[in-house]
Design a protein around this motif. Structure first.
Motif, PDB file in Angstrom:
ATOM      1  N   VAL A 855       0.863  -1.182   0.000  1.00  0.00           N
ATOM      2  CA  VAL A 855       0.000   0.000   0.000  1.00  0.00           C
ATOM      3  C   VAL A 855       0.899   1.231   0.000  1.00  0.00           C
ATOM      4  O   VAL A 855       1.715   1.407   0.907  1.00  0.00           O
ATOM      5  CB  VAL A 855      -0.937  -0.003   1.216  1.00  0.00           C
ATOM      6  N   THR A 858      -3.041   6.053   1.427  1.00  0.00           N
ATOM      7  CA  THR A 858      -4.445   5.868   1.808  1.00  0.00           C
ATOM      8  C   THR A 858      -5.055   7.224   2.089  1.00  0.00           C
ATOM      9  O   THR A 858      -4.350   8.202   2.397  1.00  0.00           O
ATOM     10  CB  THR A 858      -4.574   4.979   3.053  1.00  0.00           C
ATOM     11  N   ILE A 863      -7.606   3.784  -1.549  1.00  0.00           N
ATOM     12  CA  ILE A 863      -6.402   3.013  -1.200  1.00  0.00           C
ATOM     13  C   ILE A 863      -5.602   2.888  -2.481  1.00  0.00           C
ATOM     14  O   ILE A 863      -6.133   2.455  -3.520  1.00  0.00           O
ATOM     15  CB  ILE A 863      -6.740   1.621  -0.637  1.00  0.00           C
ATOM     16  N   THR A 907      -5.518   2.702  -7.917  1.00  0.00           N
ATOM     17  CA  THR A 907      -6.124   3.390  -6.773  1.00  0.00           C
ATOM     18  C   THR A 907      -7.583   2.998  -6.701  1.00  0.00           C
ATOM     19  O   THR A 907      -8.340   3.229  -7.653  1.00  0.00           O
ATOM     20  CB  THR A 907      -5.988   4.907  -6.911  1.00  0.00           C
ATOM     21  N   VAL A 939      -6.194  -3.189   5.700  1.00  0.00           N
ATOM     22  CA  VAL A 939      -5.833  -1.814   5.306  1.00  0.00           C
ATOM     23  C   VAL A 939      -7.015  -0.913   5.655  1.00  0.00           C
ATOM     24  O   VAL A 939      -8.156  -1.192   5.255  1.00  0.00           O
ATOM     25  CB  VAL A 939      -5.512  -1.730   3.808  1.00  0.00           C
ATOM     26  N   THR A 941      -8.913   2.878   5.742  1.00  0.00           N
ATOM     27  CA  THR A 941      -9.032   4.098   4.907  1.00  0.00           C
ATOM     28  C   THR A 941      -8.896   5.326   5.788  1.00  0.00           C
ATOM     29  O   THR A 941      -9.876   6.008   6.136  1.00  0.00           O
ATOM     30  CB  THR A 941     -10.385   4.109   4.172  1.00  0.00           C
TER      31      THR A 941
END
Length: 1282
Positions: A855, A858, A863, A907, A939, A941
């Motif tokens: 990643v 964010t 993401i 993205t 993950v 946000t």
């Protein structure tokens, strides 16, 4: 609007301007379906212009004229019916001032349409003359005085502005004969003859190049000529490259339509390569420039002059009536002057005498004939003949009303009376009682019986009765008395009758009769029988109708047969003693005569005529003519039969496909057989794609069907049928294009489906076609083509019965498309639709898993991921990637996009804030999907926090220089997440209120609207995020102004021939930005400042090369980065004195020569021979010292102060100018030059010819210079020649 779009109308002469760029659907600009036509009317009548206007929305229409508005409602009436497109302008009671160009303008929201029409008012000549006589004498006297004052001016008037020659005049010159060049140039004002010839040669070359596109050659040009019949024609021979080229006819720049027969005003007759245009029914408005164009190239131009058009009768003669011994007046107005017009009486030329007075109006249009002291012998038909047209009218002479019971001497001669009128007075009516009895009795016209005044008893049992009898017949007047009153007496119009008057008296007891064997016209009147003191009266009326000869009546019983298109004239001769009016009728409807294409009715002396210039079938029928006069009426009838070719058979032409038997055609007989019986029909056919018609049969007249067995199946044909009579073959009835259906062929198979594909071959399958012809399939043909190609290649030569095929002839790496065609006994069917493109290669292996998935960023709703492609050893190359997400509280993976991701980053947007997601990425190719790679952790946000930083590029400056009064704007870009706190400082302190700062989306900006010296300093920007991390950036701003001027300048000479310039430094030298000086110098020999030194950082400068006697001025200015100061100049110039020696100049003495000379003429006067109206220049050259004075004389009388002539003297060239010579200017002219030493004389003669007299150039010693239209140009040329 800056520009308006110009559109073209289908009506010639209409101009359309579009006012908007785009017009909505269903709307349109205005246009004219019918525009007003040009009119030429006599004064006193009403003129009506009609225009039909269209457009959506409905346009507003207004009328205009070039002379003024049309607001006078009594004079101009503008109308338009509600809901109608027609708009009318009516002008009442025309006068000569109404002659003008009238314009009709239609306007709506989207455009404007304009067209115009000219109105010509023909003024009657005598009325115009009377109008001129009524003008005030003061106005005429004023005009004469103005004209005299103009002639007294000695200075020649300025040359008129040269008019530009139009393109049409040059086109006329290019096709005109060389002998006509001078006439055309004089007419259109072209004075530069040589320049005209040069330009004409250039235009001829351009014209030949343009004509070469359409024609091979042009020859035998024949300009317009008018024949004796009043037809104008011009011709040329064209050798066209393409016979389909269009030929257009233009008049004065506007295209006019033309036909190919004599039924149109403009017609074209073509014979091989010869083209002849004709203009029929010439009128004054037909004058103008005519041009012939082939496509867009002008090939021929010719002009029809108004003087060549034969005059027409505008106002015809009218019937004139007058009493005996009175004056009768006939007037006729023509369209243009005709000097050869002649008067006729009873078709014989009229001999001029005191009895006949003939006159013509000043404009030559109105002709008048006055018959003085008209008698009965002057009765008859009078006519005015112009050669091509004529006008006729009757003169009727009536007896006076004061003659009582007497007759004229001519009437006595008709009765055969030998007595005097005095002896024939009423001897039978004696006393007052007789006069009273004549006023009593019955009403006039029915016969009357009058007794005496003494008693009411009547002695007539039957009185005289009014009688009507035809001329030449016998008649009897009789009355019966109740008792015998004696023999009695007969009177006619108060005159006693005797046996010598051609009558017979009979008495049978109480019955008295008057017998007339052959009644004549003079015997008509009032008859009276008197017996004793009793009388009876009656009127005898003689009928004398026009007489048509019996042989003519017999011929009219037979039908008159004529072919269509031919002219026919029906002439009926007759005899009549009175003026006759003729009325023609066709099938009961009156035939109205027309001077153009329609019927023409004429009435002459002893005949009436109906002429049809070009007959057609509709002209056939029953015609009758009624002849009426004072003596009665008579009617004649005849039948006109027009025969023509038959019309086409009545349709539609039905075509039925009989399969093997052929094609069956059906039609109906023609509606009009042209007056002849149909003999048979002609049937023809034409195959599609060909131009030749093939005759296939001639069915008889009683058969309206035909079967053509010679057609081929699968081909398209067109058929036509024509009727044939003795007059020829008529027009054809044509059918639509029909297809002769062949046997049913199979339909197309389905789209091939790909079962497998490799580098060795591609296997495909399909389904059988459906529909007619698909029951018996013999096999299939397979075709292939490369993707992007249009060429199909057969895979198998022979049909295959199976619906599956493997194509082995393929190249690895190429894409192919396939289609299939079914084969049946009837032939090949239509090919089926092609398949999708398929790649010929071996199957691919799925790719391996992606590597280094991580990643990179964010936010609250997105993401951002990045990864590395799979290793080549784990599988084939990846063609794309699939990114999938799974919520932290869910077990289902869902893709984040529609197609595959081509790159190695992506993205994911549109996520919920502060939510947790599992992420995985899978590589894919044609071999399938690889193993997915997922992140081990959830993950969230949320934004990624980091240390803020400034984004400064290499061009950013740490120092900024700004002029006082300018605006300071400094943008600074940065990167931080989330948005940090931004603080601006100046020299470590907060900014003043004059400074404005803004921050948005990674950009902060400092703004000072007006910079001052106090704004100089070091500015700092500080970024601080939520975690307390900071970043700072500083820069220097220096605010300065243009430097002040240096101090006073001092000059001194330290070294000979040099000067040192010193000045006080500028006050800004110590503070502010660095500056330097520039020294400028100007001397008395060079007036402008020039730079002698620049970039001087000291306060002095030495100038070398100083010359004695020259003054030097110096100027110093200070400069820095922001500009230049005001200059500082020296107060006094620097100058070195110049030492000069003395010298003496002795001027030689000389004796001035004596140049005195008495006058003498270098060039004398010459004799002039000129026609009236021309300008005369008499020029001579004289020499002498002192300069002589020239005096002009005519016939030994001085011309000083002459009102119509003036003289000029330019450096010894003396001229006498007479603007417009007349016969009274003829004579002997003399120029006398005088000075103190003597005089000289030169003489010449001016001869002015009479009007119409030709000028012989052999008489004149000087070339004739007569240019009435261009006096100024004549003056210039004549002076140059002399």
């Amino acid at each position: 609007m800056a520009g308006k779009l110009v559109k073209k109308s289908s009506i010639p002469g209409v101009s359309i301007r579009q006012l908007v760029e785009e017009i909505p659907e269903g709307c349109s600009t205005p246009d004219f379906e019918r525009k007003p036509i040009t009119l030429a009317l006599q004064e006193g009548k009403n003129a009506i212009f009609r225009a039909v206007v269209c457009g959506e929305p409905r346009p507003e229409v207004r009328w205009q004229s070039t002379k003024g508005d049309l607001s006078n409602s009594s004079k101009y009436q503008i109308s338009s019916a509600p809901g109608s497109k027609e708009h009318v302008l009516q002008i009442n009671k025309l006068t000569g001032e109404d002659t003008d160009l009238y314009r009709c303008i239609a306007v709506n929201t989207y455009g404007e349409a304009t067209c115009s029409a000219r109105l010509t008012v023909i003024e009657v000549g005598f009325r115009k003359n009377r109008k001129r006589q009524k003008e005030p004498q003061e106005d005429l006297r004023k005009e004469l005085m103005d004209f005299r004052n103009m002639l007294k001016k000695r200075a020649p008037p300025p040359a008129p502005e040269k008019k530009m020659e139009t393109e049409q005049v040059w086109q006329l010159l290019m096709t005109a004969d060389r002998k006509d060049y001078e006439k055309i140039c004089m007419k259109y004002g072209i004075v530069d003859f040589r320049g005209m010839l040069r330009k004409l040669q250039e235009m001829k070359k351009e014209r030949e190049d343009k004509m070469a596109q359409y024609i091979n050659a042009i020859s035998n040009l024949r300009h317009i000529k008018v024949s004796k019949d009043g037809v104008a024609s011009f011709a040329l021979e064209l050798d066209l490259k393409d016979f389909e080229s269009k030929i257009y006819l233009y008049k004065d720049g506007e295209m006019i339509p033309y036909g190919f027969d004599n039924q149109t005003k403009h017609c074209l007759r073509r014979l091989g390569k010869r083209y002849q245009f004709q203009i029929l029914d010439l009128r004054p408005e037909d004058a103008g420039l005519y041009q012939v164009k082939v496509e867009d190239a002008v090939v021929f131009s010719t002009e029809l002059e108004a003087s060549a058009i034969p005059p027409r009768v505008v106002v015809p003669l009218a019937e004139a009536r007058c009493e005996e011994h009175g004056d009768a007046v006939f007037e006729c107005t023509l369209s243009n002057p005709c000097p050869n017009a002649a008067w006729h009486f009873k078709h014989r030329p009229l001999r001029l005498s005191d009895k006949y007075e003939v006159s013509v109006s000043p404009d030559g249009l109105t002709h008048r004939l006055v018959v003085r002291g008209a008698r009965f012998s002057d009765r008859g038909l009078y006519s005015l003949d112009t050669g091509l047209h004529a006008s006729s009218a009757w003169l009727v002479v009536e007896a006076g009303k004061d003659k009582g019971l007497q007759t004229t001497r001519a009437d006595h001669q008709h009765l055969g009376s030998r007595k005097s009128a005095k002896d024939c007075r009423l001897d039978i009516l004696e006393g007052q009682s007789a006069m009273q009895s004549s006023r009593s009795g019955y009403k006039p016209g029915t016969g009357s019986v009058s007794p005496t005044a003494g008693g009411p008893r009547s002695y007539f049992s039957q009185g005289l009765a009014d009688t009507e009898v035809q001329q030449g017949k016998a008649t009897t007047l009789s009355c019966t008395l109740t008792r015998d009153l004696g023999p009695g007496a007969w009177f006619k119009d108060g005159v006693k009758l005797t046996a010598q008057d051609g009558v017979v008296f009979e008495q049978d007891g109480l019955v008295h009769r008057l017998l007339i064997d052959c009644v004549q016209g003079a015997q008509a009147g009032r008859y009276t029988f008197v017996a004793g003191n009793q009388q009876s009266e009656a009127t005898l009326t003689i009928q004398d109708p026009p007489i048509i000869a019996p042989d003519v009546t017999e011929k009219l019983r037979e039908p008159l047969v004529v072919k269509a298109g031919k002219p026919v004239t029906m002439k009926i001769p007759f005899q009549s003693h009175f003026p006759v009016q003729a009325t023609w009728r066709k099938d009961g409807a009156e035939v109205v005569g027309s001077s153009r294409r329609g019927a023409q009715v004429a009435l002459g002396d002893g005949y009436t005529r109906l002429c049809l210039p070009s007959t057609s079938r509709k002209d056939g029928g029953r015609y009758s003519v009624m002849l009426r006069s004072e003596g009665g009426s008579v009617q004649a009838e005849l039948t006109l039969q027009v025969i023509d070719k038959p019309q086409p058979p009545q349709g539609p032409l039905e075509v039925q496909d009989g399969r093997r038997a052929g094609v069956c055609l059906r039609w109906r007989p023609p509606k009009d057989d042209g007056g002849r019986v149909v003999e048979h029909y002609v049937v023809e056919r034409r195959q599609a794609g060909r131009s030749t018609w093939l005759k296939v049969g001639e069915p008889p007249t009683d058969s309206t069907t035909f079967t053509d067995a010679g057609v081929e199946q699968g081909r398209k044909y067109t058929f036509r049928v024509r009727a044939v009579t003795s007059e020829g073959t008529g027009e054809a009835l044509e059918s639509e294009e029909v297809l002769v259906a062949p046997d049913a062929i199979p339909g197309p198979p389905s789209t091939p489906a790909i079962l497998s594909a490799s580098s060795q071959g591609i296997t495909l399958t399909w389904t059988a076609p459906r529909g007619p012809g698909s029951a018996h399939i013999l096999g299939y043909l397979v075709e292939k083509r490369k993707k992007g190609s249009n060429t199909w290649i057969a895979v198998n030569d022979r049909p295959i019965s199976e619906r599956k095929c493997t194509v082995e002839d393929v190249r690895q790496g190429c894409q192919y498309e396939f289609r299939v065609t079914a084969v049946a006994p009837s032939g090949l069917g239509e090919p089926g639709p092609p398949s999708d493109a398929v790649l010929a290669q071996d199957p691919m292996r799925p790719p391996g898993p992606v590597q280094d998935l991580q990643v990179t960023d964010t936010s609250h709703t997105s993401i951002t991921l990045s990864w590395v492609g799979p290793d080549a050893q784990d599988g084939d190359k990846a063609q794309g990637y699939v990114v999938e997400l799974c919520g932290s509280d869910s077990l289902q993976w869902s893709p984040c996009h529609v197609d595959t991701v081509p790159g190695t980053s992506f993205t994911v947007k549109g996520l919920r804030p502060r939510e947790g997601y599992f992420v995985r990425v899978t590589a894919v190719n044609d071999g399938g999907h690889g193993q997915p790679t997922a992140l081990d952790t959830v993950v969230h946000t949320v934004p990624v926090t980091g240390c803020p930083k400034f984004l400064m590029d290499s061009k950013a400056k740490d120092s900024v220089m700004v002029r006082v009064g300018d605006t300071i704007r400094v943008p600074v870009s940065f990167e931080a997440g989330p948005m940090p706190e931004v603080t601006w400082l100046k020299d470590g302190l907060t900014l003043s209120k004059r400074s404005v700062t803004t921050t948005k989306d990674g950009l902060t900006q400092l703004l000072i609207p007006t910079a001052g010296l106090s704004d100089s300093g070091r500015y700092t920007v500080v970024l601080r995020n939520l975690q307390g991390k900071e970043a700072a950036y500083d820069f220097l701003i220096r605010v300065a102004a243009c430097p002040q001027a240096p101090g006073p300048i001092r000059l001194q000479e330290n070294v000979p021939r040099t000067v040192t310039v010193q000045w006080e430094p500028s006050p800004d030298e110590v503070q502010g930005p660095p500056l330097h000086y520039t020294v400028l110098m100007r001397s008395s020999s060079h007036g402008s400042w020039r730079e002698v030194a620049d970039h001087i950082h000291t306060n002095h400068f030495t100038f070398l090369g100083v010359l004695p006697g020259i003054e030097y001025h110096f100027r110093v200015v200070a400069k820095n980065e922001l500009g230049t100061s005001r200059p500082s100049d020296t107060s006094e110039p620097w100058c070195l004195p110049r030492q000069r020696g003395r010298f003496t100049v002795r001027a030689p003495s000389y004796r001035e020569p004596d140049l005195s000379q008495k006058p003498r003429f270098l060039v004398g006067l010459r004799t002039h021979l000129l026609p009236p109206g021309c300008e005369c220049h008499m020029t001579c050259a004289v020499q002498g010292s002192p300069r002589p004075h020239v005096t002009w004389f005519k016939n030994d009388q001085s011309l000083e102060g002459h009102p119509t002539a003036y003289s000029t003297d330019m450096l010894g060239v003396c001229s006498l100018v007479i603007p417009s010579v007349s016969p009274k200017d003829s004579g002997k002219y003399k120029a006398v030059a005088e000075n103190p030493l003597g005089q000289a004389v030169s003489t010449a003669t001016l001869i002015v010819t009479a009007p119409g007299q030709s000028i012989s150039h052999g008489i004149c010693s000087e070339p004739l210079r007569c240019y009435p239209q261009m006096p100024q140009l004549v003056d210039t040329h004549s002076s140059r020649k002399n």
